[in-house]
Design a protein around this motif. Structure first.
Motif, mmCIF file in Angstrom:
data_model
loop_
_atom_site.group_PDB
_atom_site.id
_atom_site.type_symbol
_atom_site.label_atom_id
_atom_site.label_comp_id
_atom_site.label_asym_id
_atom_site.label_seq_id
_atom_site.Cartn_x
_atom_site.Cartn_y
_atom_site.Cartn_z
ATOM 1 N N VAL A 55 96.046 7.101 -40.189
ATOM 2 C CA VAL A 55 97.398 6.552 -40.268
ATOM 3 C C VAL A 55 98.199 7.072 -39.077
ATOM 4 O O VAL A 55 98.453 8.273 -38.965
ATOM 5 C CB VAL A 55 98.087 6.942 -41.597
ATOM 6 N N ALA A 56 98.560 6.167 -38.168
ATOM 7 C CA ALA A 56 99.374 6.557 -37.001
ATOM 8 C C ALA A 56 100.833 6.666 -37.434
ATOM 9 O O ALA A 56 101.297 5.888 -38.268
ATOM 10 C CB ALA A 56 99.226 5.519 -35.896
ATOM 11 N N ILE A 57 101.513 7.669 -36.883
ATOM 12 C CA ILE A 57 102.908 7.919 -37.264
ATOM 13 C C ILE A 57 103.710 8.195 -35.995
ATOM 14 O O ILE A 57 103.309 9.042 -35.190
ATOM 15 C CB ILE A 57 102.998 9.166 -38.174
ATOM 16 N N PHE A 58 104.802 7.488 -35.822
ATOM 17 C CA PHE A 58 105.719 7.893 -34.743
ATOM 18 C C PHE A 58 107.157 7.566 -35.120
ATOM 19 O O PHE A 58 107.421 6.760 -35.999
ATOM 20 C CB PHE A 58 105.328 7.284 -33.391
ATOM 21 N N SER A 59 108.044 8.274 -34.444
ATOM 22 C CA SER A 59 109.473 8.095 -34.673
ATOM 23 C C SER A 59 110.041 7.389 -33.461
ATOM 24 O O SER A 59 109.601 7.640 -32.344
ATOM 25 C CB SER A 59 110.161 9.449 -34.810
ATOM 26 N N THR A 60 111.016 6.522 -33.689
ATOM 27 C CA THR A 60 111.647 5.840 -32.559
ATOM 28 C C THR A 60 113.123 6.195 -32.503
ATOM 29 O O THR A 60 113.764 6.358 -33.541
ATOM 30 C CB THR A 60 111.498 4.309 -32.665
#
Ligand SMILES: Nc1nc2c(c(=O)[nH]1)N[C@H]1C(S)=C(S)[C@@H](COP(=O)(O)OP(=O)(O)OC[C@H]3O[C@@H](n4cnc5c(N)ncnc54)[C@H](O)[C@@H]3O)O[C@H]1N2
Ligand code: MOO
Ligand SMILES: [Mg+2]
Length: 406
Positions: free
Chosen positions: A180-185
């Motif tokens: 599961v890829a996770i990033f914040s923008t």
């Protein structure tokens, strides 16, 4: 805008249990999800054995005994646990036996030693057994060889691990953990170890979501903070969808000038299934699928909205994808200790705790402001109280439906 139920159903329809499996040893199986039905060649118990320390007897010999005039039997053997009996118990005979030891042929009942009186080579049986077979754990009464012992799709926790060990299942096929890829923008975001400048916000979502994904047994792939730049976002999303089964990004899904996510998903060939949901917090949830099967969740940036979206929708998706048969969220009705309020327009999720008070589960609202930016009073949450769309008040003392989170 979809209702919560509609959104749930759209998401679940997209998610199929993954096919990839791997072999793990029993020692490494804790927390994994079984991908094969397990059966054993052994009955359980493996053989008739004693449930007590005492004497193995023939019921016929002792059924009419009494303390005044007890039947006495000749002790012809001693059988500790782990030793195979060698002698056959004939009428008038008994064997000294211990808990877990195999029953000798000829015997059918155990007399616990408290009900006996041993004198040299003989033992007096003081109290008759209530029935034939008393204190005998009969072969195959718990499980018969060849039947299914554990079904594919269950999580392996301590009880299941015990069952696998006893079935000598030392190598297991489990579902591979989904990535599961996770990033914040957001241009305003900084890492927790950076010095806060005016107007900035510390990225808490990436940490919350990484912990959330790990707690479900999936593999989190944190990709950091991505600026509100369409080029950088496009590059990151492209990479993420090509290397992960599920992508979670936070922020950039509302109607602001810097909310680019939905547009980019479309440009990259994503099919937008959901653009918003009638839920509070969490309205601008964006869900898209890609031709390679990747499911993208564009999660709202507000920290409470982010976790509520995960608990309500992403959790089920990850569980189902991971191969768990029991992937549905858990709801129950409990009394609320606090009055719960809503504007009535969306299905409202209020965070707090269910606690056992005087032996009964009750919901207690987290104290402090219920605002989707207030992550501070989210700590300690183990349940969300749900106010249905159209309802504005649930009075203290009334029952409310809660969703368990953990
Ligand atoms: N005109 C309207 N404005 C907004 C609406 C609307 O319907 N009309 N919806 C509001 C709702 S509801 C939500 S929820 C938010 C969702 O916003 P976005 O998903 O676009 O997120 P951002 O705008 O990027 O950020 C919102 C908020 O959250 C903070 N944030 C973002 N990322 C993080 C992070 N990783 N860690 C901690 N905090 C984060 C961000 O600084 C903002 O304060 O939109 C409303 N607006
Ligand atoms: O839905 Mo937003 O998530 O209310 O803050
Ligand atoms: Mg925004």
């Amino acid at each position: 805008m979809y209702s919560v139920k509609e959104a749930e159903s759209i998401i679940l329809t997209q998610i199929q249990p993954r096919q990839e499996t791997e072999k793990v040893s029993l020692e490494a199986a804790f927390g994994r999800i079984l991908a094969e039905d397990i059966s054993s060649d052994l009955d359980f118990p493996y053989w008739d054995n004693s449930a007590m320390d005492g004497y193995a007897v023939r019921y016929e010999d002792v059924k009419d005994t009494n303390p005044e005039n007890p039947v006495t039997l000749k002790i012809i053997a001693e059988i500790p646990a782990g030793k195979a009996p060698e002698k056959i118990i004939q009428p008038g005979e008994t064997a000294r036996i211990f808990t877990g030891a195999m029953l000798p042929a000829g015997s059918d009942t155990i007399i616990m030693q408290e009900n006996t009186n041993k004198k040299g080579e003989r033992v007096a049986i003081l109290i008759p057994p209530e029935k034939i077979g008393l204190f005998v754990r009969q072969r195959g009464t718990f499980y018969q060889a060849g039947n299914t012992l554990l079904k594919a799709g269950i999580a392996l926790n301590s009880p299941e691990i015990a069952v696998l060990a006893t079935a000598q299942a030392t190598e297991l096929t489990v579902f591979s953990r989904p990535k599961v890829a996770i990033f914040s923008t957001g241009d305003e975001l900084i890492n927790p170890d950076e010095t806060l400048q005016k107007g900035q916000i510390i990225d808490s979502n990436r940490y919350a979501l990484t912990a959330f994904v790990a707690s479900l047994g999936a593999i989190p792939r944190p990709l950091g903070i991505i600026k509100d730049s369409p080029e950088l976002l496009r590059e990151t999303i492209r990479k993420a969808i090509n290397s992960s089964a599920i992508v979670l990004s936070t922020g950039g899904v509302s109607v602001g000038d810097y909310d680019y996510i939905e547009g980019i998903l479309g440009e990259l060939g994503g099919k937008i299934l959901i653009g918003s949901v009638a839920i509070q917090p969490g309205k601008p949830l964006t869900v898209a699928t890609f031709p390679n099967g990747c499911v993208y969740f564009g999660i709202p940036g507000n920290p409470v909205s982010a976790l509520v979206s995960c608990w309500r929708f992403v959790q089920m998706a990850i569980k189902k994808l991971s191969g768990l048969t029991d992937y549905q969220n858990k709801f129950l009705r409990v009394v609320t200790r606090d009055t719960l309020k809503s504007q009535g327009q969306r299905e409202v999720y209020l965070w707090g705790k269910i606690e056992i008070i005087e032996g009964v589960y009750q919901f207690q609202l987290a104290s402090g402001q219920h605002n989707s930016a207030n992550l501070i009073n989210l700590a300690g949450t183990n349940a969300l109280a749900i106010i249905p769309q159209g309802k504005t008040t649930i009075q203290a003392g009334e029952t409310v439906e809660v969703m368990i989170v953990s």
